[in-house]
Design a protein around this motif. Structure first.
Motif, PDB file in Angstrom:
ATOM      1  N   GLU A  43       0.827  -1.204   0.000  1.00 53.31           N
ATOM      2  CA  GLU A  43       0.000   0.000   0.000  1.00 53.31           C
ATOM      3  C   GLU A  43       0.867   1.261   0.000  1.00 53.31           C
ATOM      4  OE1 GLU A  43      -0.656  -2.722   1.912  1.00 53.31           O
ATOM      5  OE2 GLU A  43      -2.351  -3.371   0.669  1.00 53.31           O
ATOM      6  N   HIS A  44       2.042   1.202   0.659  1.00 53.43           N
ATOM      7  CA  HIS A  44       2.938   2.367   0.607  1.00 53.43           C
ATOM      8  C   HIS A  44       3.441   2.567  -0.828  1.00 53.43           C
ATOM      9  CE1 HIS A  44       6.620   4.731   2.358  1.00 53.43           C
ATOM     10  NE2 HIS A  44       5.846   5.463   1.593  1.00 53.43           N
ATOM     11  N   ALA A  45       3.767   1.453  -1.504  1.00 53.66           N
ATOM     12  CA  ALA A  45       4.246   1.578  -2.888  1.00 53.66           C
ATOM     13  C   ALA A  45       3.143   2.148  -3.792  1.00 53.66           C
ATOM     14  CB  ALA A  45       4.721   0.222  -3.408  1.00 53.66           C
ATOM     15  N   PHE A  46       1.921   1.686  -3.597  1.00 55.70           N
ATOM     16  CA  PHE A  46       0.793   2.251  -4.363  1.00 55.70           C
ATOM     17  C   PHE A  46       0.647   3.747  -4.062  1.00 55.70           C
ATOM     18  CE2 PHE A  46      -1.694  -1.999  -4.608  1.00 55.70           C
ATOM     19  CZ  PHE A  46      -1.429  -2.161  -5.951  1.00 55.70           C
ATOM     20  N   ALA A  47       0.705   4.092  -2.782  1.00 52.88           N
ATOM     21  CA  ALA A  47       0.496   5.487  -2.371  1.00 52.88           C
ATOM     22  C   ALA A  47       1.599   6.382  -2.936  1.00 52.88           C
ATOM     23  CB  ALA A  47       0.458   5.580  -0.846  1.00 52.88           C
ATOM     24  N   TRP A  48       2.840   5.876  -2.882  1.00 49.48           N
ATOM     25  CA  TRP A  48       4.000   6.618  -3.405  1.00 49.48           C
ATOM     26  C   TRP A  48       3.818   6.913  -4.893  1.00 49.48           C
ATOM     27  CZ3 TRP A  48       7.325   4.525  -7.135  1.00 49.48           C
ATOM     28  CH2 TRP A  48       8.542   5.191  -7.329  1.00 49.48           C
TER      29      TRP A  48
END
Ligand code: AMP
Ligand code: GLY
Length: 433
Positions: free
Chosen positions: A12-17
């Protein structure tokens, strides 16, 4: 657009980034998120499976698109919940409805689906406690090792691979009659063991057309040299040097197209990611499993390699116009190394202070299990941070990740320092060198 991402891991952090870089983005919310996602948007402390709380948030913040990270809310029917609600109906949810999520939610369903559509996979049979004895006979017909899979979701722990027939029989009985893996084990799939090298291929589909995303290899075992217990994933590399263009073409023809067509034939309107776990057996693909979401930590290497605007692609999934979108990838190699809490995947402690994040310059630190406490970042899970790096060779990328992994500090930190090493022998193929 206002976007809501559901989940709290490195994926989810990679998606958000990535979505934070979209020119289409106005506001980004992550529920519940972690200390890393807080730098990309606003974290909202609600659970991804509390559908009513999600509904209120979507309503309050004027959300235009919901991206579901983990499988749990999908298998529990978050997409169906949206469609059944007058207010939410027209807001695109990226992730399949319950019927499509069964590809991951039921191993028995996914095996039957593969057989119905002629998709290559290991020979298998399913058993319940009513036909336990037939299960024993089926095991006797197979060669070791024996592969037993709980039908339902078991947090990635529902697969047993056993060398000894008596142990296999005992475990089958445990699953079917003694509730090992709970109700997930009420039906057990027994299948032939596949030899070869594993990789994952990811597909984004709007139900009609599809894009094949970069492939990745993950490192599932806790110990170096692929030893010890299975984990959620200790690292990943993309692209996969033994999955050359010819192999991916084969995967497209034999697996991806029949999967998309099969879903259509069965009237399963699937909009989202399909994660295909594959065995490459001497150049021939065989499906090990489907997941109805992206992988973690595979997302941490796949998403950074997508050059196109991911939000634009997701919007096109919602409006079923994916065929109008172009899709570009970065040719460089991405590696990610997962920093975990000592003891993981068994007992571990949380709440350790994380320092050194400011020393990570040449890599991206995707938070997997962290929380912000005032000025401090604290560990909050077994998998803590995935450090992703780029390079023109696996070694170059991996060495950057190892350096960043060394710079980040917390009590009882552990990571595998052999991520990518097994792939060096294939690398000549990738670089043409
Ligand atoms: P799954 O949850 O289905 O991905 O299974 C977990 C892991 O077990 C896979 O990633 C493989 O490493 C292994 N596995 C599952 N099924 C098979 C099979 N039929 N043959 C060999 N290995 C398998
Ligand atoms: N890394 C494997 C998974 O996400 O299931």
């Amino acid at each position: 657009m206002n976007v809501l991402i559901l989940g709290s891991g490195g994926r989810e952090h990679a998606f958000a980034w990535k979505i934070a870089q979209s020119k289409k983005l106005e506001n980004l919310y992550i529920a519940p998120g972690n200390a890393g996602t807080a730098h990309c948007g606003t974290n909202v402390n609600i659970s991804a499976t509390d559908f009513e709380a999600v509904k209120n948030l979507v309503w309050e913040k004027g959300i235009d698109l919901v991206l579901v990270g983990p499988e749990d809310p999908l298998v529990k029917g978050i997409h169906d919940y949206f469609l059944a609600d007058e207010v939410l109906r027209d807001i695109p949810v990226i992730g399949p409805k319950k019927d499509g999520a069964l590809l991951e939610g039921s191993k028995d369903f996914s095996k039957q689906f593969m057989i119905r559509h002629g998709i290559p996979t290991a020979r298998y049979q399913s058993f319940t406690k009513e036909n336990l004895n037939e299960g024993f006979s089926f095991l006797e017909k197979l060669e070791p090792p024996y592969v037993l899979k709980a039908d339902g979701l078991a947090a990635g722990k529902g697969v047993l691979i056993l060398e000894d027939i008596n142990e296999a029989k005992a475990e089958l009985k445990n699953m079917l009659t003694a509730g090992k893996f709970g109700t997930a084990g009420n039906t057990v799939v027994i299948e032939e063991f596949l030899k070869g090298i594993e990789l994952s291929v990811f597909v984004l589909t709007d139900g009609n057309s599809y894009k094949i995303l970069p492939a990745a290899k993950d490192y599932k075992r806790i110990g170096e040299g692929d030893t010890g217990l299975n984990t959620g994933g200790m690292g990943a590399v993309s692209p996969v040097p033994f999955a050359d263009e010819a192999f991916i073409k084969k995967v497209e023809q034999l697996v991806v197209i029949p999967t998309i067509e099969g879903l259509k034939k069965e009237n399963i309107d699937y909009r989202g990611f399909i994660f295909i776990g594959l065995m490459n057996s001497n150049g021939d693909p065989s499906v090990i499993e489907y997941n109805c979401r992206m992988g973690d930590p595979e997302t941490e290497v796949v998403v950074p390699r997508i050059k196109s605007d991911l939000l634009e692609l997701l919007e096109a999934v919602g409006s079923q116009t994916l065929h109008t979108q172009s899709f570009e990838t970065d040719d460089r190699i991405a590696t990610t190394v997962m920093l975990v809490s000592g003891g993981y995947p068994e007992e571990y402690e949380k709440g350790k202070v994380v320092t050194g994040l400011d020393k990570v310059k040449d890599s991206i630190a995707f938070h997997a299990g962290t929380t912000q406490a005032g000025e401090q970042v604290l560990t909050n899970g077994g998998r803590v941070i995935a450090v992703t790096s780029f390079g023109y060779s696996i070694d170059e990328a991996a060495n950057k990740s190892f350096a960043a992994a060394a710079a980040i500090q917390y009590d009882k930190k552990y990571f595998r320092s052999d991520v990518g090493k097994d792939l060096l022998k294939y690398e000549a193929r990738l670089t043409g060198g």
